[in-house]
Design a protein around this motif. Structure first.
Motif, PDB file in Angstrom:
ATOM      1  N   UNK A  88      34.555 -43.412   8.525  1.00  0.00           N
ATOM      2  CA  UNK A  88      34.940 -42.389   7.573  1.00  0.00           C
ATOM      3  C   UNK A  88      35.955 -41.447   8.221  1.00  0.00           C
ATOM      4  N   UNK A  89      36.907 -40.999   7.458  1.00  0.00           N
ATOM      5  CA  UNK A  89      37.897 -40.050   7.950  1.00  0.00           C
ATOM      6  C   UNK A  89      37.298 -38.655   8.023  1.00  0.00           C
ATOM      7  N   UNK A  90      37.875 -37.856   8.901  1.00  0.00           N
ATOM      8  CA  UNK A  90      37.477 -36.458   8.976  1.00  0.00           C
ATOM      9  C   UNK A  90      38.019 -35.722   7.764  1.00  0.00           C
ATOM     10  N   UNK A  91      37.244 -34.773   7.275  1.00  0.00           N
ATOM     11  CA  UNK A  91      37.727 -33.897   6.215  1.00  0.00           C
ATOM     12  C   UNK A  91      38.416 -32.724   6.880  1.00  0.00           C
ATOM     13  N   UNK A  92      39.463 -32.229   6.254  1.00  0.00           N
ATOM     14  CA  UNK A  92      40.209 -31.108   6.819  1.00  0.00           C
ATOM     15  C   UNK A  92      40.171 -29.939   5.844  1.00  0.00           C
ATOM     16  N   UNK A  93      39.984 -28.758   6.409  1.00  0.00           N
ATOM     17  CA  UNK A  93      39.973 -27.510   5.658  1.00  0.00           C
ATOM     18  C   UNK A  93      41.021 -26.618   6.310  1.00  0.00           C
ATOM     19  N   UNK A  94      42.045 -26.249   5.535  1.00  0.00           N
ATOM     20  CA  UNK A  94      43.194 -25.555   6.109  1.00  0.00           C
ATOM     21  C   UNK A  94      43.187 -24.069   5.796  1.00  0.00           C
ATOM     22  N   UNK A  95      43.475 -23.293   6.832  1.00  0.00           N
ATOM     23  CA  UNK A  95      43.729 -21.868   6.711  1.00  0.00           C
ATOM     24  C   UNK A  95      45.145 -21.624   7.190  1.00  0.00           C
ATOM     25  N   UNK A  96      45.557 -20.369   7.215  1.00  0.00           N
ATOM     26  CA  UNK A  96      46.913 -20.061   7.651  1.00  0.00           C
ATOM     27  C   UNK A  96      47.121 -20.303   9.137  1.00  0.00           C
ATOM     28  N   UNK A  97      46.082 -20.065   9.951  1.00  0.00           N
ATOM     29  CA  UNK A  97      46.221 -20.168  11.401  1.00  0.00           C
ATOM     30  C   UNK A  97      45.341 -21.236  12.033  1.00  0.00           C
ATOM     31  N   UNK A  98      44.508 -21.894  11.236  1.00  0.00           N
ATOM     32  CA  UNK A  98      43.594 -22.891  11.780  1.00  0.00           C
ATOM     33  C   UNK A  98      43.354 -23.994  10.758  1.00  0.00           C
ATOM     34  N   UNK A  99      43.215 -25.200  11.258  1.00  0.00           N
ATOM     35  CA  UNK A  99      42.755 -26.334  10.457  1.00  0.00           C
ATOM     36  C   UNK A  99      41.414 -26.743  11.037  1.00  0.00           C
ATOM     37  N   UNK A 100      40.402 -26.830  10.191  1.00  0.00           N
ATOM     38  CA  UNK A 100      39.058 -27.206  10.612  1.00  0.00           C
ATOM     39  C   UNK A 100      38.796 -28.628  10.159  1.00  0.00           C
TER      40      UNK A 100
END
Length: 75
Positions: free
Chosen positions: A1-13
């Motif tokens: 499974x691929x990682x899910x990404x959650x984006x902010x202005x200064x960080x990607x989780x």
């Protein structure tokens, strides 16, 4: 499974559900960012990027990783 990404202005989780051991460290330690009752459950804008990064470093399974978009990477 691929990682899910959650984006902010200064960080990607990034979240890898296959690695997660459901210890609850993320939601107990930073509920303003990690909230299982919300969709999406990760909000990368609710706290400063450096604080989120430091908290992600405490993830015991390594299911949570990050990339600081204006600094060096940690993944």
């Amino acid at each position: 499974m691929d990682k899910k990404v959650y984006k902010g202005e200064e960080i990607e989780i990034y979240f890898d559900s296959e690695k997660c051991i459901h210890s609850g460290v993320c939601v107990k330690g930073m509920p303003e960012v990690f909230d299982l009752s919300k969709r999406p459950w990760v909000n990368a804008t609710e706290s400063p990027a450096d604080k989120i990064a430091a908290h992600i470093d405490t993830c015991p399974s390594g299911a949570l990783t990050y990339k600081l978009t204006n600094k060096t990477d940690k993944e």
